[in-house]
Design an enzyme around this catalytic site. Structure first.
Site, mmCIF file in Angstrom:
data_model
loop_
_atom_site.group_PDB
_atom_site.id
_atom_site.type_symbol
_atom_site.label_atom_id
_atom_site.label_comp_id
_atom_site.label_asym_id
_atom_site.label_seq_id
_atom_site.Cartn_x
_atom_site.Cartn_y
_atom_site.Cartn_z
ATOM 1 N N GLU A 147 2.566 7.011 -2.502
ATOM 2 C CA GLU A 147 2.825 8.034 -3.151
ATOM 3 C C GLU A 147 2.673 9.166 -2.537
ATOM 4 O OE1 GLU A 147 -0.630 5.193 -3.611
ATOM 5 O OE2 GLU A 147 -0.163 6.743 -1.774
ATOM 6 N N ASP A 180 0.773 -1.036 0.121
ATOM 7 C CA ASP A 180 -0.133 -0.210 -0.015
ATOM 8 C C ASP A 180 0.722 1.072 0.385
ATOM 9 O OD1 ASP A 180 -2.032 1.012 0.215
ATOM 10 O OD2 ASP A 180 -2.955 0.762 1.757
ATOM 11 N N ASP A 219 -8.994 3.701 -3.166
ATOM 12 C CA ASP A 219 -9.985 4.277 -2.473
ATOM 13 C C ASP A 219 -10.647 4.895 -2.750
ATOM 14 O OD1 ASP A 219 -8.131 3.736 -0.402
ATOM 15 O OD2 ASP A 219 -7.667 5.425 0.160
#
Length: 762
Positions: A432, A429, A496
């Site tokens: 970024e 995950d 998301d």
């Protein structure tokens, strides 16, 4: 980045330096009319004057642009445009492959120089005040750069300088791709910034930025700059695609496969093909969700609940809170909720489950690993040598510096303990939130370029560990962020989204856009991540999710087990899980194709049907491999408007036959949707509905769909490791169909009523 004020005027703060005319070229000191080059010397250097050269005095006090044409492989032309050659051009740089052999030629006459790679050429015009480079496929013009297109832009107010290029758009030419973008599927009219952000699926930001676009004319453009690339897709000059970078040098590739599908294939030859995910990964994944309360009792109740309801489950994922809060990542199970993780995982593995756990590349200050990483110098540093930290995700978190080989080994060692414990893969995950100012990397990388490229290194470190520990055919990550070339480390998921039809549709647009960058495998959070879906949305999303390459139930603040929505949700989920398992001989064959050829499993319609103009803007349906068309339901009414290209199509779930070349508008219950089988399809349907990994050539049924006269169809059915297990050829002549099967056993062949089928097993 926009530099103009309308078509004629330049913004007041910008001083442009345009390529105005050809001045000179260099490709050999003694050349004949044709100069054939080899791999080691295949470049053409062209010097572009930035004003008209009336006499020799015009060479004084003026900038010049140096433009180099080269070719790493046939039908790929690289263009490097440079202002100051001596400026630093630090890495990281995208990794590209090079083809062996001689496939380049350069020809020159009084009017042009032609740089030829395969059937693709760059034609440089020499006319005074007539700078022009035409990129062609044979005699067909693909695109061109000419009047006030290639430029060096100086911003007097900020002191920033840019290289910019503008390439022609044809009448009716559409642009696609540029990563997993949730904005409209056709990118014409959009401003796109290639800059990874944790922006969800409902904004112009995205986790997966790929500076590669493709058009319906069949060619693509890859801007080989790992940092911040700005695209104006018909949004500054409506007849041009502009791309610009803050640098003294701009590198881009013209990639010409002639058709969109072949161009995607060629792009993956250049940047890498996706690894083949293990066959078990194509089954159903279930997670704990994100911030929900869970422990071993909760997880076990979910697993047992699925078994009690006869819903096959194949992978269980533990999200963030398998570790203690504030301690992400320490890679230690929270003993308050999981007191004996080794024994727990053994029990789950004994039930046939695979295990995934969440990780990221951030080390919180409370983590036991923080001091260790700080002392060893394994974190990204401030310019004064201290550790860069922030509080945005985990309190005082640091960032692992994957440009340091020792830091990579240290990080892998922590994960190796989990693999030894029974973990099969990792959800990689984040990746970024990477700083660019006031920091430095171990290898001195350009920090702006590292913002996007960091995630490539992150996933590479994890993926290569899994390959080493489990084998090359068993490695798998579940990644959110990526950069160009990251398709080599599957699988990626959409990030998301919210639990609505709107978000379901935008997620799908993102996945189809990403596929054009060579991403063969893609998933999304079934039921939506944020909020809690209505039972209606959840059931429709189950169908879409199980007809995607990878299928995961995941949420944020609420669980995603079907019985919490309604009883029918269990029936819907069960149906589509079993359907996917039964289709695995076909699905895994398409996965092997994505791995070998670079053609994605989930394909936009125009990629498969480039000759059909009606397919050029479709973004609510897709091809799942060569033969299956999927049109998910996005309305509570159950109504779907979908388009079928020319030919005869059969709904796999209902058996209804539809003629192509037209639109249909139909209403479907939760157990059905347009899952249309293309004519001349031989569909291998397996003998198991409970697992995705089984013997695909034993007891398998070959279902024949609308076999036309004089058809000659060949398919491969793999084993669970992706190797060819059976070769099948089906031919037809005057109503008689013959199927020749090599490999496997106990085949059954089914065709439409009245079809005469002869079967030969060899």
């Amino acid at each position: 980045m926009k530099f103009t004020n309308g078509y004629w005027r330049i913004r007041e703060e910008i001083d442009p330096v345009y390529a105005v005319e050809y001045y000179d070229a260099d490709y050999s000191t003694n050349y004949d009319t044709v100069y054939d080059t080899g791999k080691k010397d295949n470049s053409l250097v062209v010097y572009a004057a930035t004003k008209h050269m009336g006499d020799r005095g015009d060479t004084l006090n003026q900038p010049m642009l140096t433009v180099t044409f080269s070719s790493p492989m046939e039908n790929v032309i690289k263009v490097s445009a440079v202002h100051f050659k001596g400026a630093l051009y630090k890495g990281p740089h995208y990794q590209v492959a090079e083809q062996e052999g001689s496939f380049v030629s350069i020809t020159e006459d009084e009017e042009t120089i032609t740089y030829q790679s395969g059937r693709t050429s760059a034609v440089i015009h020499k006319a005074p005040m007539g700078w022009k480079v035409e990129f062609k496929d044979g005699d067909r013009l693909l695109t061109e750069s000419s009047f006030r297109n290639l430029a060096y832009m100086k911003n007097r107010e900020t002191g920033k300088n840019y290289m910019a290029e503008q390439l022609l758009l044809d009448v009716g030419e559409y642009v696609y791709g540029l990563g997993e973008r949730y904005t409209p599927f056709v990118k014409n009219g959009q401003t796109v910034e290639v800059w990874n952000e944790d922006g969800g699926t409902a904004s112009e930001q995205t986790y997966k930025n790929i500076p590669f676009y493709i058009t319906n004319k069949g060619y693509g453009v890859f801007v080989a700059h790992a940092g911040d690339v700005h695209f104006e897709v018909g949004s500054e000059k409506v007849e041009r695609v502009q791309f610009s970078v803050q640098t003294e040098r701009l590198d881009y590739y013209i990639i010409n496969g002639t058709t969109p599908k072949e161009t995607v294939q060629l792009y993956t030859e250049l940047t890498g093909k996706p690894a083949l995910p293990p066959s078990w990964s194509f089954g159903l994944w279930l997670t704990t969700s994100f911030t929900t309360s869970y422990d071993e009792e909760t997880v076990s109740s979910f697993i047992q609940g699925m078994e009690d309801r006869d819903i096959p489950l194949h992978t269980f994922h533990f999200d963030c809170f398998w570790m203690k809060g504030y301690e992400w990542c320490n890679f230690e199970w929270d003993k308050d909720t999981f007191p004996d993780p080794e024994a727990m995982l053994k029990r789950y593995k004994a039930r046939g489950l695979h295990i995934c756990v969440w990780i990221n590349s951030y080390i919180g200050q409370k983590s036991a690993l923080f001091d260790e990483g700080m002392e060893q110098g394994y974190f990204v540093k401030n310019l004064d040598g201290s550790v860069w930290q922030c509080d945005r995700w985990q309190a005082g978190m640091a960032l692992v510096d994957f440009t340091n080989p020792k830091a990579c080994k240290w990080y892998q060692d922590k994960l190796e303990r989990l693999i030894d414990m029974g973990v099969d893969c990792f959800k990689t995950d984040f990746g970024e939130r990477i700083p660019v100012t006031g920091v430095m990397y171990y290898d001195g990388s350009d920090t702006v370029k590292m913002h996007n490229y960091y995630t490539y290194l992150y996933n590479q470190v994890v993926f290569t560990l899994l390959e080493r520990k489990l084998g090359k055919d068993k490695a798998l990550v579940f990644a959110r962020s990526t950069a160009a070339g990251g398709q080599k480390f599957p699988v990626h998921w959409g990030g998301d989204c919210t639990a609505t039809y709107l978000s379901m549709a935008e997620d799908m647009r993102g996945g189809l856009s990403l596929s054009l960058g060579g991403y063969g495998f893609w998933s999304h959070d079934i039921g939506g991540f944020e909020q809690t879906a209505s039972a209606d949305v959840y059931k429709r999303w189950c169908a879409f999710g199980l007809l995607s390459s990878h299928s995961r139930l995941h949420g944020s603040t609420s669980y995603r087990v079907p019985w919490l929505f309604d009883d029918e949700a269990c029936d819907v989920l069960r149906k589509f899980v079993k359907l996917k398992c039964s289709l695995m001989p076909y699905i895994f064959a398409q996965a092997v194709k994505a791995h070998r050829e670079g053609i994605p499993m989930m394909r936009p319609m125009f990629l498969e049907f480039p000759e059909d103009p009606a397919c050029e803007t479709l973004d609510r349906q897709y091809m799942l491999g060569d033969s299956l068309l999927v049109a998910p339901v996005f309305r509570e009414s159950g109504e779907v408007a979908y388009y079928l290209p020319a030919g005869t199509w059969t709904n796999y779930l209902t058996g209804e036959v539809r003629e192509g070349g037209r639109w249909y508008r139909e209403v479907f219950d939760y157990f059905h949707l347009p899952l249309m089988v293309r004519e001349n399809t031989v569909l291998a349907v397996g003998s198991h509905e409970e697992r995705p990994d089984y013997d695909y050539v034993s007891g398998t049924t070959l279902k024949l769909f609308q076999i036309k006269d004089q058809a000659d169809i060949r398919i491969m059915v793999p084993d669970v490791d992706g190797k060819e297990a059976a070769d099948i050829r089906v031919t037809s002549d005057r109503g008689r169909v013959r199927a020749v099967i090599r490999g496997g056993a106990h085949w059954t062949v089914e065709g439409p009523e009245g079809m005469i089928v002869e079967v030969a097993e060899e």
